[in-house]
Design a protein around this motif. Structure first.
Motif: not given
Length: 507
Positions: A46-51, A57-66, A80-88
């Motif tokens: 659900d964190m990936g859907h939290d505005p 937590m997510a990145y956008q590619e071809d119109g989809a959030w992954n 760096w993105d992975k490290r920040r997401a895991t810390d979060t």
């Protein structure tokens, strides 16, 4: 696309045969031993859907959030993105969970790097790994790892004892492989799929073996049985054991009772070279998430210890400061290895961007080898009260509450209830059954310590020191023998010798 927490919860209501405490579990998501971690994993989804958190937590590619955790690492910034997401995640949850997918999905990336080895067996196997990596990005399953077998008598070959002690193929069918045996898998009872592979490190002269099999296992497959250890949740009140009741990840013995593995899920089979490659590179990426969690655990030890000494004024004593400094050195040593592993990242054989292997593996040795000593230092700093303080019920009971209020209130800032909460947290972090389990788990989760050192040996740049001494001592060139890379061509040397513009581009 990123799933929602409720999607995940419904996905594990698939009729799987789960046992805990000798009894069949009728609904995994609501069982008291599983519910805390199921809820945590749902919260991560659900964190990936939290505005407020989606951009982390997510990145956008071809119109989809992954999910960022599932993204193939192609450039330095991906790490760096992975490290920040895991810390979060860990900071949002207020505790540490290890087997939630980001740490285990990287094992498949290692096999992605070995597609040339897989092609020697069957080109379909390399196609399968590409398909499954793409599927993970698209469908966002809860992906875990299956490594350890019961093994039996390790002095004997599998064929010389009950062959089921190691997972193996019993027959081939048009639909796929039929496998039998067992694997220990943390979180398997409430996950969606597992990368299942052998733990044998030395296959001798065998070119082929029915034990050399790796596949993606759908954990809802008929024939699987999940026999779990009893969890810590619910054994004692959450007020007294706040970590045990929320963050215990249930370990499971998964029984494969003639289970069908479809051919499209098979990643390698019989070819021992593929199995050896997989074992040698298994933690090429996943070790990063493991070491990052060690860093967060160090922060929790420092925080618990520092609060304890500050509330009583002991932080002014030199002996106390020295112990705190040792915890800080341990913490910053891990942090330095993680940071440098990204900064000096390397291109993998398969074209991905991998953390600097020598720095990553030496960081893992540091984090694991000194962990027990750091825990003991934190215990000393917290003092004996973490093992003698009464429970929450005593702090609330009319006959005992006034006395505990009197003796556990230190000053206007540290009243009895805050002090009780801190001591309960420190006890659960450092002294409880759960704390002992976590310490033991660190010796198992990413291979035993001797394997950590073997990984360092395989990835350290030995040519640099040899070249330095060869030149300094005036030795002839022939003493060097064959080298594995151009002298002075280590990642660190490349970094400092690069032109400023090249360094800026790498950054």
């Amino acid at each position: 696309m990123i799933r929602k927490g409720e999607d995940y919860i419904q996905s594990i209501r698939d009729g799987r045969e789960v046992y805990i405490g000798g009894e069949r579990v009728r609904d995994v998501p609501t069982h008291p031993m599983f519910k805390p971690l199921v809820d945590i994993r749902a919260r991560i989804y659900d964190m990936g859907h939290d505005p407020k958190l989606r951009h982390i937590m997510a990145y956008q590619e071809d119109g989809a959030w992954n999910a960022v955790a599932n993204k193939l690492p192609h450039v330095q910034s991906d790490w760096w993105d992975k490290r920040r997401a895991t810390d979060t995640v860990l900071e949002e949850l207020g505790g540490i969970v290890t087997r939630v997918g980001d740490e285990t999905v990287g094992e498949m990336w290692s096999l992605f790097d070995g597609q040339d080895v897989l092609n020697e067996v069957d080109p379909q196997f390399s196609a399968n790994i590409r398909t499954h990596i793409h599927r993970v990005i698209q469908t966002d399953p809860f992906h875990v790892s299956a490594n350890t077998d019961p093994k039996g008598d390790r002095s004997r070959l599998p064929q010389e004892q009950d062959p089921d002690m190691l997972l193996h193929v019993v027959r081939e069918t048009d639909a796929g492989l039929i496998v039998r045996g067992a694997k220990y898998e943390t979180a398997a009872a409430y996950a969606n799929q597992a990368f299942t592979k052998p733990t044998i490190a030395n296959w001798g002269n065998e070119a082929y073996s029915d034990y050399a099999v790796g596949f993606i296992c759908d954990l809802g497959t008929p024939g699987l049985k999940f026999i779990c250890r009893t969890g810590f949740a619910g054994r004692a009140p959450a007020e007294d054991y706040p970590l045990s009741n929320r963050f215990d990840e249930i370990d499971t013995l998964v029984i494969f009772d003639d289970v069908l593995i479809p051919w499209e899920n098979v990643l390698f089979y019989r070819h021992t070279r593929a199995a050896m490659f997989m074992r040698a590179t298994l933690h090429r990426y996943s070790a990063f998430a493991f070491v990052q969690r060690s860093l967060k655990f160090a922060d929790m030890m420092i925080g618990a210890a520092l609060f304890n000494v500050r509330q009583t004024g002991l932080d002014k004593q030199q002996a106390v400061q020295e112990k705190l400094a040792r915890l800080a050195v341990y913490r910053e040593g891990i942090n330095a290895h993680l940071t440098a592993a990204i900064t000096l990242c390397e291109r993998s054989p398969g074209g991905l961007m991998m953390p600097n292997q020598s720095l990553l593996y030496t960081g893992r040795v540091l984090a694991t080898a000194e962990l027990h000593e750091m825990i003991h230092i934190a215990r000393e700093l917290c003092g004996g009260q973490i093992c003698i303080t009464p429970d929450k019920a005593a702090f609330s009971a009319p006959d005992t509450a006034p006395w505990l209020e009197k003796y556990y209130s230190v000053n206007a800032d540290w009243v009895a209830e805050d002090r009780r909460k801190l001591l309960a947290f420190a006890r659960d972090l450092l002294n409880s059954d759960y704390a002992g389990h976590r310490l033991t788990f660190q010796l198992f989760a990413q291979s035993p310590p001797y394997a950590h050192l073997a990984a360092v040996y395989r990835n350290f740049d030995w040519d640099g020191p040899l070249d330095l001494v060869q030149k300094a001592a005036g030795l002839s060139n022939r003493v060097l023998g064959e080298t594995t890379r151009t002298p002075g061509d280590s990642a660190i040397s490349q970094w400092f010798n690069a032109a400023p513009a090249a360094r800026a581009a790498a950054e």
